[in-house]
Design an enzyme around this catalytic site. Structure first.
Site, short mmCIF file in Angstrom:
data_model
loop_
_atom_site.label_atom_id
_atom_site.label_comp_id
_atom_site.label_asym_id
_atom_site.label_seq_id
_atom_site.Cartn_x
_atom_site.Cartn_y
_atom_site.Cartn_z
CE LYS A 126 0.10 -1.29 -0.52
NZ LYS A 126 -1.01 -1.73 -1.38
CG ASP A 166 1.58 -1.67 -4.04
OD1 ASP A 166 0.35 -1.80 -4.08
OD2 ASP A 166 2.14 -0.56 -4.26
O1 2IT Z 1 -3.12 -2.39 -3.44
C1 2IT Z 1 -3.41 -3.59 -3.33
O2 2IT Z 1 -4.56 -3.97 -3.10
C2 2IT Z 1 -2.33 -4.57 -3.48
N1 2IT Z 1 -1.19 -4.18 -3.71
C3 2IT Z 1 -2.60 -6.03 -3.33
C4 2IT Z 1 -2.50 -6.43 -1.90
C5 2IT Z 1 -2.60 -7.91 -1.62
O3 2IT Z 1 -2.48 -8.26 -0.44
O4 2IT Z 1 -2.80 -8.71 -2.54
#
Ligand code: 2IT
Length: 445
Positions: A126, A166
């Site tokens: 993340k 996100d």
């Molecule tokens: O919290 C999540 O799963 C997302 N923001 C999507 C992450 C993604 O790599 O599609």
């Protein structure tokens, strides 16, 4: 067992001070998996828990950029590369004023188990920034994204780490981020997901989180011989997740009666449907971050400064942000006869509220299971990019639905206790075992 959890948590808190959201996310997983770890000598010997709570790598960097008045602004940028046990790091970027390294560690940790549950080969990561995007012009956002990617590009790659959106990062931001990556790396690859379909994005990715949540709720209700048809549903938020959920809820015959923003919530007893769902996109594009505009346009009630959980509904779906539904909200929902609470955001329900809902034996699902359709469809975007092909809307949607049904099955397999499915336990154990076994296979790295 609780003493083993407490002593492990003392260790985690001492090593990671001042990161309450990270502690919260770790405790929830450890409470579920401790019995599995205690009864599996290989996991204990390999110190799987101690290793899994430590990110493989976390980078923190300066993001200097210039606003439209010519002022220099400085933000923090981060990428937490938490686990690559089952695939390249994968997870979104969040641009929000309250982002800290601790926030991103909580989100990256959750992402490990979520991605494992999808059955696709993706590790957990993340990233993001403490940027507050409200009121920023398009040009300012472009310059910010260029500055952000100017550093991030050296840490990511299609087989290394694949970010996505996100909160605060949507199609526009992914476009600017991709442009800069392509220029610096001199490569057109699937290094980001959530791209526009004209240049490598997947159909259904924008809708995927909300569609997936709705498919998951349908599976939960099915265990009670019920369905979404005719149900009253409250959503919080009005961003990408709430939008996708509203679309699919309408299709399956449910009535969405609330959406919310930082300013309060709107109550629309006739249903957030049709052009009203499209208006959510306009509200988001305006950058004003308020839902009062909806109330004014469609002449419905607006409750300033309040959260939507006071409205009596069958199904409540928090789609906004962590810790947005507390014990009092849970009590109110239960008193009003709620049948199902499903996390669509990441960790929106506080732990005490989760306990209340589970003690009342209503259906409750954690975000890492229910909202996995977003990242799962990112995984499908990566597959299409790797094949240099596009799949049809029908094909992507069918795969998404099947993935959500399988995640539900995994939760039931590992979480069923005396006729009650504890989805938290099922998701944590189901997600954990695959990652732990991969760590054993790959040795001490
Ligand atoms: O919290 C999540 O799963 C997302 N923001 C999507 C992450 C993604 O790599 O599609």
């Amino acid at each position: 067992m609780s003493s083993a959890v407490d002593s492990f948590m003392n260790y985690v808190v001492a090593k990671n001070p001042n990161e309450p959201e990270f502690h919260q996310a770790v405790r929830e997983v450890v409470e579920s998996v401790m019995p599995v770890v205690e009864s599996t000598p290989a996991y204990k010997r390999a110190k799987i828990l101690e290793r899994i709570v430590e990110p493989e790598r976390a980078v923190s960097f300066r993001v200097p950029w210039m606003d439209d008045r010519g002022e220099i602004r400085v933000n923090k940028g981060y990428r937490v590369q938490f686990s690559s046990a089952i695939g390249p790091y994968k997870g979104g970027l969040r641009f929000h004023a309250n982002v800290t390294l601790g926030t991103l560690k909580f989100l990256g940790f959750e992402q490990i188990f979520k991605n494992s549950l999808t059955t696709l080969p993706m590790g957990g990561g993340k990233g993001g920034s403490d940027l507050d995007p409200r009121g920023m012009s398009d040009n300012e956002m472009m310059r910010f994204c260029q500055a952000f990617m100017g550093e991030l590009f050296r840490h990511i790659g299609p087989d290394t780490d694949v970010p996505a959106g996100d909160i605060g990062v949507g199609g526009r931001e992914i476009g600017y981020l991709f442009g800069t990556y392509k220029k610096l790396a001199k490569e057109f690859t699937g290094v980001l997901t959530g791209k526009n379909v004209n240049w490598g994005g997947s159909l259904v990715r924008p809708e995927a989180t909300g569609f997936g949540v709705t498919y998951f709720i349908e599976e939960m209700l099915k265990t009670k011989g019920d369905s979404l048809k005719g149900k009253k549903v409250s959503l919080s938020g009005f961003g990408n997740v709430a939008w996708g959920a509203a679309l699919k809820m309408q299709e399956l015959g449910a009535t969405v009666v609330t959406i919310s923003g930082p300013d309060g919530f709107i109550h629309d007893p006739n249903g957030v449907k049709g052009e009203k769902i499209d208006f959510m996109l306009q509200m988001r594009a305006s950058g004003r971050d308020r839902v009062q505009d909806y109330a004014e346009k469609f002449k419905v009630e607006f409750h300033a400064g309040k959260r939507p959980w006071m409205v009596p509904v069958d199904v409540a779906v928090p789609c906004a942000i962590q810790n947005e539904l507390d014990e009092n909200d849970a009590r109110t929902l239960l008193k009003n006869g709620v049948k199902c609470v499903c996390e669509a955001a990441n960790m929106p329900v506080v732990p005490k509220a989760v306990s209340l809902l589970q003690e009342a034996k209503i259906l409750f699902a954690p975000g890492k299971a229910a909202n996995a359709g977003g990242v799962a469809t990112s995984g499908l975007e990566m597959s299409q990019n790797a094949q240099h092909l596009y799949w049809s809307r029908e094909e992507v949607d069918a795969r998404l639905k099947q993935i959500m049904q399988r995640i539900h099955q995994t939760c039931a397999t590992y979480g069923t206790e005396q006729n009650y499915v504890n989805y938290v336990k099922g998701a944590n154990i189901g997600g954990f075992i695959k990652v732990a076994d991969a760590m054993l296979d790959q040795g001490l790295v």
